[in-house]
Scaffold this active site. Structure first.
Site, PDB file in Angstrom:
ATOM      1  N   ARG A  48      25.721  41.091  13.199  1.00  0.00           N
ATOM      2  CA  ARG A  48      26.269  41.959  14.265  1.00  0.00           C
ATOM      3  C   ARG A  48      25.126  42.712  14.934  1.00  0.00           C
ATOM      4  NH1 ARG A  48      27.412  46.766  12.965  1.00  0.00           N
ATOM      5  NH2 ARG A  48      28.586  46.313  11.069  1.00  0.00           N
ATOM      6  N   TYR A 101      38.347  42.877  39.986  1.00  0.00           N
ATOM      7  CA  TYR A 101      39.112  41.999  39.098  1.00  0.00           C
ATOM      8  C   TYR A 101      40.186  42.832  38.382  1.00  0.00           C
ATOM      9  CZ  TYR A 101      40.196  39.481  34.814  1.00  0.00           C
ATOM     10  OH  TYR A 101      40.855  38.902  33.777  1.00  0.00           O
ATOM     11  N   ASP A 174      29.261  43.580  39.298  1.00  0.00           N
ATOM     12  CA  ASP A 174      29.799  42.412  38.598  1.00  0.00           C
ATOM     13  C   ASP A 174      29.356  41.179  39.389  1.00  0.00           C
ATOM     14  OD1 ASP A 174      31.375  40.284  37.693  1.00  0.00           O
ATOM     15  OD2 ASP A 174      33.051  41.600  37.172  1.00  0.00           O
ATOM     16  N   LYS A 199      32.638  32.190  32.930  1.00  0.00           N
ATOM     17  CA  LYS A 199      32.827  31.490  34.200  1.00  0.00           C
ATOM     18  C   LYS A 199      31.632  30.566  34.491  1.00  0.00           C
ATOM     19  CE  LYS A 199      36.588  33.801  34.112  1.00  0.00           C
ATOM     20  NZ  LYS A 199      36.454  35.190  33.844  1.00  0.00           N
TER      21      LYS A 199
HETATM   22  C1  LIG Z   1      34.903  38.985  38.204  1.00  0.00           C
HETATM   23  C2  LIG Z   1      35.311  39.078  36.767  1.00  0.00           C
HETATM   24  N1  LIG Z   1      34.786  40.039  35.991  1.00  0.00           N
HETATM   25  C3  LIG Z   1      35.131  40.167  34.694  1.00  0.00           C
HETATM   26  C4  LIG Z   1      36.049  39.322  34.108  1.00  0.00           C
HETATM   27  C5  LIG Z   1      36.436  39.511  32.657  1.00  0.00           C
HETATM   28  O1  LIG Z   1      35.821  38.550  31.868  1.00  0.00           O
HETATM   29  P1  LIG Z   1      36.446  37.898  30.539  1.00  0.00           P
HETATM   30  O2  LIG Z   1      37.712  37.194  30.924  1.00  0.00           O
HETATM   31  O3  LIG Z   1      35.351  36.993  30.061  1.00  0.00           O
HETATM   32  O4  LIG Z   1      36.722  39.035  29.594  1.00  0.00           O
HETATM   33  C6  LIG Z   1      36.603  38.291  34.872  1.00  0.00           C
HETATM   34  C7  LIG Z   1      37.604  37.369  34.278  1.00  0.00           C
HETATM   35  O5  LIG Z   1      38.302  36.671  34.964  1.00  0.00           O
HETATM   36  C8  LIG Z   1      36.228  38.174  36.237  1.00  0.00           C
HETATM   37  O6  LIG Z   1      36.748  37.203  37.026  1.00  0.00           O
END
Ligand SMILES: Cc1ncc(COP(=O)(O)O)c(C=O)c1O
Length: 384
Positions: A48, A101, A174, A199
């Site tokens: 960890r 998001y 992000d 992604k």
């Molecule tokens: C732009 C964006 N940020 C953060 C996230 C969150 O990521 P995770 O699903 O890997 O927790 C997503 C998930 O769809 C996303 O599209």
């Protein structure tokens, strides 16, 4: 190692010192033998706190985003959670883009909101509105997503970061949709980059993960503490899969961008389509800024279907190559209805999305096949 693809392939991927293995082994061990109490052989004591495979991913991520340090997590939201625990507390304010998001909004609103952290959603594509609310609220954090999910809005990172810094706010970007292959927020003034590596970074829809990349060493130390203390770390095999995906990130993003551009252009004139949202189109409101701050426009295209929600539901049910599924950024094409799927958690809030919106994650398949698939689904509406 200056160029992007070279860094993607080599950073954190030195051949194994002991065996010469060109691909470093996956270190699955949860713990490490000590030569006497506290006398560690390679600096590792417990996985960890530190793991060589995860550290390789950290090295790679920091090199790709131009940060001092990077941290890999079990999911994108785990990364966001650890970051927010590090930088906000009760009484603080977060300003975020008004089409963040849905899961990010839920975390800020439902989790951090309950702990006394306030937030305000603002249209950050409007610099006057951004200046006004950041100036008035002097938030601890400015959180933005560009291109945004699912409306593909473009925020001028450099301009908004300048405004935020003038008012003492930390700037978080992000970068999930663009990836460091197309956009480098730290170089444009951001303090922290967030990724859902689930992604494009992973790129093959076979691993869930997240990352933080940080410019400032002191902030990195504070994140490092919570990375271990909260413990939402990336597993060794997930770290390996992410590293493996990243090696082809540059190539994939080129192909995703080419395919998405072709589909966006083709759908702009389709009678069943009300509008196409893609930053590579000259008709897109953010096209000029995107051209300036990105090196390609990415693989995500959203369309508003002329016949409303029912027509939109039919489109997502009728494609064959575009699989109806949540998530995005894999080599295979996906299609979804954000209002009922990925963004259902923000229904009825300031961040709710139009119900006739269809989001396409355009994959790397042959463009003729992809175009035929989506156009056939749309044609079936136009002729119904
Ligand atoms: C732009 C964006 N940020 C953060 C996230 C969150 O990521 P995770 O699903 O890997 O927790 C997503 C998930 O769809 C996303 O599209």
């Amino acid at each position: 190692m200056s160029s992007f693809n070279t860094r993607a392939v080599h950073a954190g991927q030195e051949p194994d010192a002991q065996t010469g293995a060109v691909i470093p082994p996956i270190h699955l061990s949860s713990t490490y033998a000590q030569d006497g109490v506290g006398n560690l052989r390679g600096g590792y004591e417990y996985s960890r706190s530190g793991n060589p495979t995860r550290d390789n991913l950290h090295t790679n991520l920091a090199a790709l985003e131009g940060g001092t340090r990077a941290f890999a997590f079990a999911s994108g939201l785990a990364a966001e959670d650890t970051l927010l625990r590090t930088i906000v507390g009760a009484g603080d304010h977060i300003v975020l883009g008004n089409d963040a998001y849905g899961g990010t909004y839920r975390l800020i609103n439902a989790v951090f909101g309950a702990w006394g952290v306030a937030h305000t959603a603002v249209d950050l594509t409007d610099l006057a509105a951004a200046e006004q609310s950041i100036g008035a609220l002097k938030p601890k954090v400015l959180w933005l997503e560009t291109p945004s999910n699912p409306l593909l809005q473009i925020v001028d990172i450099e301009a908004v970061a300048r405004i935020a810094h003038a008012h003492g706010s930390l700037v978080v970007v992000d970068n999930t949709f663009a990836t460091p292959a197309l956009q480098n927020p730290l170089a444009l003034g951001a303090d922290v980059v967030v990724h859902s590596t689930t992604k494009y970074m992973g790129g093959h829809s076979d691993v869930v993960g997240g990352a933080l990349i940080v410019a400032d060493a002191e902030l990195a130390d504070r994140i490092a503490f919570l990375h271990n203390a909260v413990g939402a770390v990336a597993a060794p095999f997930d770290s390996y899969l992410t590293i493996r995906g990243i090696k082809t990130l540059g190539l994939r993003m080129e192909r995703h961008s080419d395919n998405a551009q072709a589909i966006a252009e083709r759908l702009e004139s389709h009678p069943a389509v009300e509008s196409v949202l893609y930053p590579g189109l000259a008709s897109h409101r953010g096209h000029e800024v995107a051209t300036r701050q990105m090196r390609g426009f990415g693989g995500m295209v959203s369309i508003r279907v002329a016949g409303g929600i029912e027509a939109a539901r039919q489109v997502v049910a009728r494609t064959e190559l575009f699989t109806l599924a949540e998530s995005l950024g894999g080599v295979e094409s996906l299609i979804e209805l954000p209002a009922a799927m990925t963004h259902a958690s923000v229904a009825g809030t300031a961040l709710s999305v139009p119900d006739n919106l269809v989001r396409l994650s355009v994959g790397i398949e042959d463009i003729e096949d992809l175009t035929l698939d989506i156009v056939t689904a749309l044609d079936s509406l136009a002729t119904a």
